[in-house]
Structure formats: structure tokens, C-alpha cells
Design a protein around this motif. Structure first.
Motif, short mmCIF file in Angstrom:
data_model
loop_
_atom_site.label_atom_id
_atom_site.label_comp_id
_atom_site.label_asym_id
_atom_site.label_seq_id
_atom_site.Cartn_x
_atom_site.Cartn_y
_atom_site.Cartn_z
N ASP A 307 -9.55 16.39 -56.52
CA ASP A 307 -9.61 15.90 -57.90
C ASP A 307 -8.82 16.82 -58.83
O ASP A 307 -8.10 16.37 -59.72
N LEU A 308 -9.00 18.11 -58.63
CA LEU A 308 -8.30 19.09 -59.50
C LEU A 308 -6.79 18.95 -59.32
O LEU A 308 -6.03 18.97 -60.29
N GLN A 309 -6.36 18.82 -58.06
CA GLN A 309 -4.92 18.74 -57.81
C GLN A 309 -4.32 17.47 -58.45
O GLN A 309 -3.25 17.52 -59.04
N LYS A 310 -5.06 16.36 -58.33
CA LYS A 310 -4.54 15.10 -58.92
C LYS A 310 -4.52 15.19 -60.44
O LYS A 310 -3.56 14.77 -61.08
N GLU A 311 -5.60 15.73 -61.01
CA GLU A 311 -5.69 15.80 -62.47
C GLU A 311 -4.67 16.79 -63.04
O GLU A 311 -4.09 16.54 -64.10
N ALA A 312 -4.45 17.89 -62.33
CA ALA A 312 -3.46 18.88 -62.79
C ALA A 312 -2.07 18.28 -62.74
O ALA A 312 -1.23 18.56 -63.59
N TYR A 313 -1.84 17.43 -61.75
CA TYR A 313 -0.51 16.78 -61.67
C TYR A 313 -0.37 15.75 -62.79
O TYR A 313 0.66 15.66 -63.45
N ARG A 314 -1.45 14.98 -63.02
CA ARG A 314 -1.41 13.94 -64.06
C ARG A 314 -1.26 14.55 -65.46
O ARG A 314 -0.40 14.15 -66.23
N ALA A 315 -2.10 15.54 -65.73
CA ALA A 315 -2.17 16.04 -67.10
C ALA A 315 -1.19 17.19 -67.38
O ALA A 315 -0.74 17.35 -68.51
N GLN A 498 3.68 13.66 -56.00
CA GLN A 498 2.85 14.57 -55.20
C GLN A 498 1.36 14.29 -55.39
O GLN A 498 0.57 14.41 -54.45
N GLY A 499 0.98 13.88 -56.62
CA GLY A 499 -0.42 13.58 -56.89
C GLY A 499 -0.89 12.33 -56.16
O GLY A 499 -1.94 12.31 -55.52
N SER A 500 -0.07 11.26 -56.23
CA SER A 500 -0.51 10.01 -55.61
C SER A 500 -0.44 10.09 -54.08
O SER A 500 -1.23 9.46 -53.38
N LEU A 501 0.49 10.90 -53.56
CA LEU A 501 0.54 11.06 -52.10
C LEU A 501 -0.70 11.82 -51.61
O LEU A 501 -1.28 11.49 -50.58
N LYS A 504 -3.44 9.43 -51.44
CA LYS A 504 -3.30 8.56 -50.28
C LYS A 504 -3.78 9.29 -49.01
O LYS A 504 -4.50 8.72 -48.18
N MET A 505 -3.38 10.56 -48.87
CA MET A 505 -3.80 11.33 -47.70
C MET A 505 -5.32 11.46 -47.66
O MET A 505 -5.94 11.33 -46.60
N GLU A 506 -5.89 11.69 -48.83
CA GLU A 506 -7.36 11.82 -48.92
C GLU A 506 -8.03 10.52 -48.50
O GLU A 506 -8.96 10.51 -47.70
N SER A 507 -7.53 9.40 -49.06
CA SER A 507 -8.19 8.13 -48.80
C SER A 507 -8.03 7.71 -47.34
O SER A 507 -8.86 7.00 -46.79
N GLU A 508 -6.95 8.15 -46.70
CA GLU A 508 -6.73 7.79 -45.29
C GLU A 508 -7.34 8.81 -44.34
O GLU A 508 -7.22 8.67 -43.12
N ILE A 510 -6.36 11.96 -43.85
CA ILE A 510 -5.30 12.70 -43.17
C ILE A 510 -5.27 14.13 -43.68
O ILE A 510 -5.17 14.35 -44.88
N GLY A 511 -5.34 15.11 -42.80
CA GLY A 511 -5.28 16.51 -43.20
C GLY A 511 -6.62 16.98 -43.75
O GLY A 511 -7.61 16.25 -43.76
N THR A 512 -6.63 18.23 -44.21
CA THR A 512 -7.84 18.78 -44.80
C THR A 512 -7.55 19.14 -46.25
O THR A 512 -6.39 19.23 -46.64
N LYS A 513 -8.63 19.40 -46.99
CA LYS A 513 -8.45 19.72 -48.41
C LYS A 513 -7.55 20.95 -48.58
O LYS A 513 -6.83 21.08 -49.55
N ALA A 514 -7.59 21.83 -47.58
CA ALA A 514 -6.83 23.07 -47.70
C ALA A 514 -5.36 22.90 -47.33
O ALA A 514 -4.53 23.70 -47.74
N THR A 515 -5.04 21.88 -46.55
CA THR A 515 -3.67 21.81 -46.01
C THR A 515 -2.82 20.69 -46.59
O THR A 515 -1.61 20.68 -46.38
#
Lengths: 703, 68
Positions: A307-315, A498-501, A504-508, A510-515
């Protein structure tokens, strides 16, 4: 899988009867200093061991030594070390300095910890409490401390504040289940096996054609992520727009004009749109309905890392990998809690009043904090939880030194999100106006915030947008001032950013929160995608197409999601890591066999893409001399100097021009207005400057 | 077989990328005809080529079809 990392001799048999100090092993040097300061009350002594700083102090009659790694200091590698050989299915753990040239400091860290372990009676693992931290701690205790991974104590904390650290060390627990560490180690092995084998197969495939070697990588998470980008890129490149018409009316009531649009938002034929315009022109609208509704908008949940990564990219337009980097810095400075968390919850055990008290001392937040404390409101909780850490929240401490722009902005975002969670729901009024003009229906919407609630605390990040509703009531009439018909076309789908990708990775899964964020950075650094709107390159397409044809599991989400699920089972103690590795190796072997059997074809596809990218890389623009070639940056084989030459040189075009030998060159979008030769931006000095490459350009100058 | 548009290998006259783009192009034509009342195939291709929303592969196929 075997261990090549040498273990230290075990000096102390039974800590209960042997003397010696308590060795605290931290993940990072900054964390070690914070731990030492917190436990010693700032009275620890710093000294150098093997060129690394360690801290020692006495507390309640007990001697402590606090040391640290620098993230991972052990890694998996191929014992054969034959870069051209694949498949590889035997991997071992090594000190990182033996497998990566850039990790020389890992050797010093290991040597220091090994030396300190020899005099220790008790071991405390104070690495971050998550998969990576557990893996780092496990490896240090096993290899550098002589097999102490089972007997060590565990310090668990989510912030590096003095209070949290003291509380954590006041209730040290025996190292309980090692599921996280086992899952982490298995993930490293699996990712290494996938990455090394597929990357070697791809990188070497053009060699069979006698062409140059270039590292072309693809991995377990990288493959499906690149697959998402390629799927979207195909949709964009194949896209054929279809037309529609938008009919908009301007109406007038009591001298005030307002707009409304035809109820059928996309009129599919031009004839129908024109018919509506003709029928409504000069007419009168009757307001048939004005519907007002109140909606409550709840505050957003506390931040998980995603959430932080998406919001930081958006805002703030901060890329996800940078957000994680900054957040880790803020955590190490004890300004926010541990950022690698999936949680959207702030548990009752957190001392929220203390945090609010700290924030209240900052002028920008003091009014909000006062309101919150006065109201006694509770914070909102999100749906997702994480057993290891709470949602990201501020600690309430003030920075000890000024933060740079992005760090200050990110901290402000975290603080405001935290405060917003205490705010009451916002209320918005929505107005939906429906009008009839001779049987044709028009609509207008209005919206306004009637009570901002949490939005006031969230400040500029809340994105409040109010729209004045039309000044009409049901049954009233309004004159039609004009009706416009606008030809429009369906838009092609947007590219991922980068935010929307990341989303997408989260919803699918794919990967971990750290990677996840690092994975996106890798796609960019490998040259598979470029730009803010992530555009797949020819090389990216070549890799995806080769995989889709010969190793489809590599780009499918199913395989990597399945592996993640199995690893989660290991984390929770429900499965064995050996089974997961075995299954992954079997799948990898099948895919590699197919790739190997078609190495020639794969090589041709990859080689053509590499050649195409190389040709594009130096291209500056069309040649104004021969009119058919491309001017490009060429480097002389003899002098090694760069200059501009024409791609038609072999056919006789002698267009050429000198170039500055220093600085980075970037082609401008438009050619020179005076002579039509390409223009480049030269950067690297004090200020970038623009240069027409034509030495005889009539307007040549350095602006 | 070499793709008539880009020269890449393909199963037919077009590579996979351009074959799909051609399908999209053909599928959209009836929608354009309906939208404007009438439109020749040539005018349609010209319009699609000029349109900024058209994807590059679709545009390349449209140009090849127009010039063939």
C-alpha cells in the motif's frame, strides 16, 4: 544442497556453566548501534574487530557485545563455477564474498562474527523478524557462530525505538520454529536454480550462432512479471480504435450556465449523434429528477508495504524500489516501524497514545493530534494481517538530523496516513440531475464534501475533488444554449507504471512484499522494459516469446504462485523445504530440456533482438546527406573515440561528425531546425547542453 | 515463411504479431462502417493509419494492406 560455508569451532559447550559474554547479532550496522544504545543507555563502547564496528557494554552484571552483518553475507552458488555449463542442480551456501566480487565486506563481517562467537556464552538473534531476517540470522548463527542456530535466543521488535528494544530484550524468547528461515533458504535455492539455469540457457543460445555473449536473465518471478508487461504491450500494439460520439449540452438557468451530457455516453453512430444535436438545438430542458445521496467514505487502512509503495508512487511519484529503500532508512533511524509487512492492522498492544504524543510535538500535526486525543477515537484496521509485524506506522520520534526531500515526504505520508486512520468517516453529497429535451435524456453530476473527517488529517494526499452541481430543482426548466457533438475513439489500454505493476504482482500472488519492487528494477536494468510507462523492448519480447514457446511455465503465474504457496506452508511448519526444492528442480529440468532441444531457434530470436537493441541504442536520427540511412554514434576501433557516422557507410555515404568525448549523450526528439541534422543533449558537466551534431550547422552554438 | 510486414518468421504470410493485428483490423472495420454510415476499406485503412490510438503493429499491417 550442501553447506560449504565453514562453521566456527564450538568453544562453549554449555552456556549455563561456561563464562563469556552475550553476543547480539543484528542485520545492519545502524540497527546494531541502536540496539547497543538502547540497552546500554548510550554508554556502549565502540571498537573495531576485523575492520567492522562492534559495541560492548555491561548491563545488570552481564557483558554484551553487539555486532552486525550487512544484509545477507551468505549466498547460494554453483560449486562447479563453470559459467557456461547448464543445467546446474547442485548448489551450496558460501560466504558472499567468495561468490560476488562486490561483496568483499561480507568476508570481514563473517570474520568479525566468527572471532566474537569464540568468546560468547549466549547468542541473541536480533535480525529483522521476517523471512529474510530469519535467513540472515540463521546463516550467521549456523556458519559464523558454530552451529548456534538452535540454542540462540530471539529478540523480536517492530521498531528500533529505545522503548521497543528494551522491552524486546527484557523478554527474549528461545528461537522457536525455524519455518521462516527454512522457507527463506529454500527460496534462495529455488530462485538461484531457476535463474542460473534459464539465464545460462538464454545467454548462451546466441553463442551457438557464433555471436557475442550477453547476459539475458529470466527467473521464477521475473518471467511472469515480464509476461504481464508483454501481454499488455501486445494489447496496445495490436489495438485498433473504434469511433464513438460524445454529445454535450450547455444549459442556462437564471443566467447561470452549466453542462450536461447525453445519457448514452458513447453514441456509436455519427448519424444518431447528429440527430440528437438537431433535435435538441434551441430547445428547452425539463428537469425530471434531482437525486441527492449521502455517502460515507471510511478512512483508508494503515499502510502495508505494498500500500505504501503504491500510494508513494501515486502521490509522490517515488518508484516502489526507492520507497522501500527510503522506508528502510526511516526504520533504521527509528522514525517508522519495520516496513516489510503485509499487515494493515495496528494491534492494541501498540502504545498509540505515546506515538500520538510524539507527533503532537510537531507543529504540522499538532492540531490533528489534539483533536484525536480529545475525541478518544480508535484507529481503523484493514483486512490483511501479518503475524510478524504490525502495519507501517510512525514511532513518534523526531529525526535527529534533517531528512532529504523524498525521505521527509515519505515520512509525512506515513504520519498523515496514521493520523487519518483515527479520523471519522468523511461525508460526501452526490447530486444526480436528469433532464429531458424533447425525449432525449441528459445527465449532470455534482459532488461535494459535506464533512471532511479523516481527509483533513490526510491533507494533500486525500485527493478531494468537488464538482458544483447544476443549480436546478426537479420540475424546473432550463434553456438549451448549445449542443456539441465530439468525435472520439476508444482508448488503448494504459501501460503499467511501477505502482500498477506492483499492484498486479500483489493481486496475482507473484513474488514477496520484500522482492517485488526489486524485480521491477531488474526488468528495467536488464533492458526488457523502459520508461515511466513501462514499455516492453524488443529484447523483452524476444525473451517472453522464446519462453512462451519452449518453456511456458517460466512465464506462467501458476508455477510461481504454486511455489509461493508451498513456501508459505514451509514458513508455517506445514511442509518440508526439500520437497519444494525437489519439485521445482523437476519442473526446471523439463523446461530446460525443451529449451536445450531448441537452442538454435531460441538463439536466433534472442540474437536478432540484441542486434536490434544495439542498433537502436546509438541511433540519432535520419541522415540528411543520403536521406535513407540513420546517423548513429560510432566508436572508432583504432582511436576509441566516438563520432557520428551513417548506417549507409558501407554503401558509400560519408556523412560524419565529431562528438564531445566526455559526458553522456542523449538524442533530442527533433532534428536541428537550421540544418535537419540530429541534435543531442550532452550531460555530465555542470549543466547539460544541447548540440547540433553538424559541424557546419549555420546555427551551431552551445545554448 | 517471412512476414510480409517485418520479415520475421511466421507460419503464413504474416508473423504471429502482425497476423493478430490483422485480425483486429478486420474485426473493427464493420464497426467503423456502421459508425459512419459508409466507408470504403481504403478510407478505413487511411483513417486507422492516421489515428494516434492505433497500435504500431496494427498500423504497420494497415500500411502494408494499403500499399499492396
Amino acid at each position: 544442497m550442501t553447506d560449504r560455508a565453514p562453521q566456527s569451532p564450538q568453544v562453549w559447550g554449555d552456556p549455563a556453566v561456561s563464562g563469556g559474554y552475550t553476543l547480539v547479532v543484528c542485520e545492519k550496522p545502524d540497527a546494531a548501534k541502536r540496539v547497543a544504545d538502547a540497552l546500554s543507555g548510550g554508554r556502549s563502547a565502540a571498537s573495531q574487530v576485523e575492520g567492522t564496528t562492534v559495541f560492548s557494554f555491561a548491563k545488570d552484571g552481564e557483558e554484551f557485545v553487539v555486532c552486525s552483518a550487512q544484509g545477507h553475507v551468505y549466498g547460494v552458488s554453483d560449486p562447479a563455477e563453470e559459467r557456461t555449463v547448464y543445467p546446474v542442480f547442485d548448489v551450496e551456501w558460501y560466504p558472499l564474498n567468495l561468490v560476488e566480487e562486490e561483496s568483499a565486506s561480507a568476508g570481514r563481517r563473517i570474520a568479525a562474527i566468527r572471532k566474537l562467537a569464540a568468546g560468547a556464552a549466549r547468542f541473541v538473534n536480533a535480525c529483522d523478524f521476517d523471512v529474510e531476517g530469519e535467513t540472515i540470522g540463521f546463516n550467521l548463527l549456523r556458519y559464523a557462530c558454530g552451529g548456534k542456530e538452535k540454542g540462540a535466543l530471539r529478540a523480536r521488535f517492530s521498531t528500533l525505538t529505545e522503548e521497543d528494544l528494551r522491552r524486546s530484550f527484557g523478554s527474549l524468547e528461545p528461537q522457536a520454529a525455524d519455518g521462516l528461515a527454512r522457507a527463506g533458504r529454500a527460496r534462495h535455492v529455488i530462485d538461484f536454480l531457476w535463474g542460473i539455469n534459464l539465464s545460462r540457457a538464454l545467454s548462451q543460445s546466441p553463442l551457438g550462432l557464433g555471436h557475442r555473449f550477453r547476459t539475458v536473465s529470466v527467473g521464477r518471478v521475473q518471467g511472469p512479471t515480464l509476461g504481464f508487461l508483454a501481454k499488455r504491450e501486445r494489447e496496445i500494439r495490436e489495438f485498433v480504435p473504434t469511433p464513438y460520439w460524445k454529445v454535450t449540452g450547455v444549459f442556462e438557468k437564471d443566467g447561470r450556465e452549466f453542462s450536461a451530457w447525453y445519457a448514452e455516453e458513447k453514441v456509436r453512430t455519427k448519424a444518431q449523434a447528429e440527430e440528437v444535436r438537431a433535435a435538441c438545438r434551441g430547445g428547452t430542458a425539463v428537469v425530471v429528477a434531482v437525486q441527492r445521496s449521502q455517502v460515507q467514505v471510511s478512512p483508508p487502512p494503515p499502510f502495508s508495504l505494498g500500500d505504501l509503495q503504491k500510494e508513494a508512487y501515486r502521490a509522490l511519484r517515488i518508484p516502489p524500489s526507492r520507497t522501500l529503500q527510503i522506508a528502510e532508512g526511516l526504520y533504521l533511524a527509528a522514525l517508522i516501524s519495520y516496513p516489510r509487512t503485509s499487515s494493515q492492522k495496528l494491534p492494541p498492544s501498540l502504545d498509540l497514545r505515546r506515538i500520538l504524543g510524539g507527533l503532537g510535538r510537531v507543529r504540522a500535526y499538532s492540531d490533528a493530534v489534539e483533536e484525536i486525543l480529545k475525541s478518544g477515537s480508535r484507529t481503523v484496521q484493514g483486512a490483511r494481517s501479518d503475524p510478524a509485524h504490525p502495519a507501517i506506522h510512525p514511532t513518534g520520534e523526531r529525526p535527529q538530523r534533517p531528512l532529504d526531500g523524498q525521505a521527509a515526504s515519505l515520512l509525512d505520508l506515513v504520519v498523515r496516513r496514521f493520523l487519518a486512520g483515527f479520523g471519522p468517516p468523511a461525508r460526501r453529497e452526490l447530486v444526480d440531475v436528469s433532464m429531458d429535451v424533447g425525449g432525449h435524456r441528459f445527465k449532470a453530476l455534482g459532488s461535494r464534501t459535506t464533512f471532511p473527517g479523516w481527509m483533513d488529517y490526510y491533507g494533500r494526499y486525500a485527493g478531494r475533488r468537488d464538482q458544483e452541481p447544476p443549480p436546478v430543482a426537479e420540475g424546473e426548466r432550463a434553456g438549451v444554449v448549445s449542443v456539441t457533438v465530439e468525435e472520439k475513439f476508444e482508448q488503448r489500454p494504459p501501460r503499467y507504471n511501477q505502482g500498477s505493476l506492483l499492484e498486479k504482482m500483489e493481486s496475482e500472488g507473484i513474488g514477496t512484499k520484500a522482492t517485488r519492487a526489486d524485480m521491477i528494477s531488474t526488468l528495467l536494468s536488464r533492458g526488457y522494459a523502459s520508461g515511466d510507462s513501462l514499455t516492453v523492448t524488443d529484447l523483452g519480447f524476444a525473451v517472453v516469446e522464446a519462453m512462451e514457446k519452449y518453456a511456458p511455465s517460466v512465464v506462467s503465474t501458476e508455477l510461481t504462485r504454486h511455489v509461493e504457496e508451498m513456501l508459505e506452508g514451509v514458513e508455517e511448519g506445514a511442509g518440508g523445504e526439500a520437497d519444494v526444492v525437489r519439485e521445482t528442480v523437476r519442473t526446471a529440468a523439463e523446461q530446460l530440456a525443451e529449451l536445450f532441444a531448441n537452442e538454435g531457434e531460441v538463439g536466433r530470436v534472442i540474437d536478432a533482438a540484441i542486434a536490434g537493441e544495439a542498433s537502436k541504442a546509438g541511433a540519432l536520427g535520419g541522415c540528411p546527406v543520403c536521406k535513407s540511412g540513420t546517423l548513429r554514434i560510432v566508436r572508432s576501433r583504432t582511436t576509441k573515440k566516438r563520432f557520428v557516422g551513417c548506417s549507409n557507410y558501407p554503401s558509400g555515404c560519408r556523412a560524419s561528425a565529431p562528438l564531445p568525448q566526455r559526458g553522456t549523450l542523449r538524442p533530442a526528439a527533433k532534428p536541428c531546425e537550421k540544418c535537419s541534422w540530429p541534435v543531442v543533449y550532452v550531460s555530465g558537466g555542470r549543466r547539460p547542453w544541447k548540440l547540433c551534431v553538424n559541424p557546419d550547422c549555420p546555427g551551431r552554438s552551445k545554448p | 515463411m517471412k512476414c510480409a510486414v517485418c520479415g520475421r518468421e511466421g507460419a503464413g504470410k504474416l508473423c504471429q504479431r502482425h497476423a493478430v493485428a490483422k485480425e483486429r483490423l478486420e474485426a473493427a472495420y464493420p464497426l467503423w462502417v456502421r459508425a459512419y454510415g459508409r466507408m470504403s476499406w481504403g478510407d478505413y485503412l487511411d483513417n486507422v493509419i492516421r489515428n494516434v490510438q492505433t497500435g504500431p503493429w496494427a498500423k504497420e499491417v494497415a500500411e502494408a494492406l494499403r500499399d499492396s
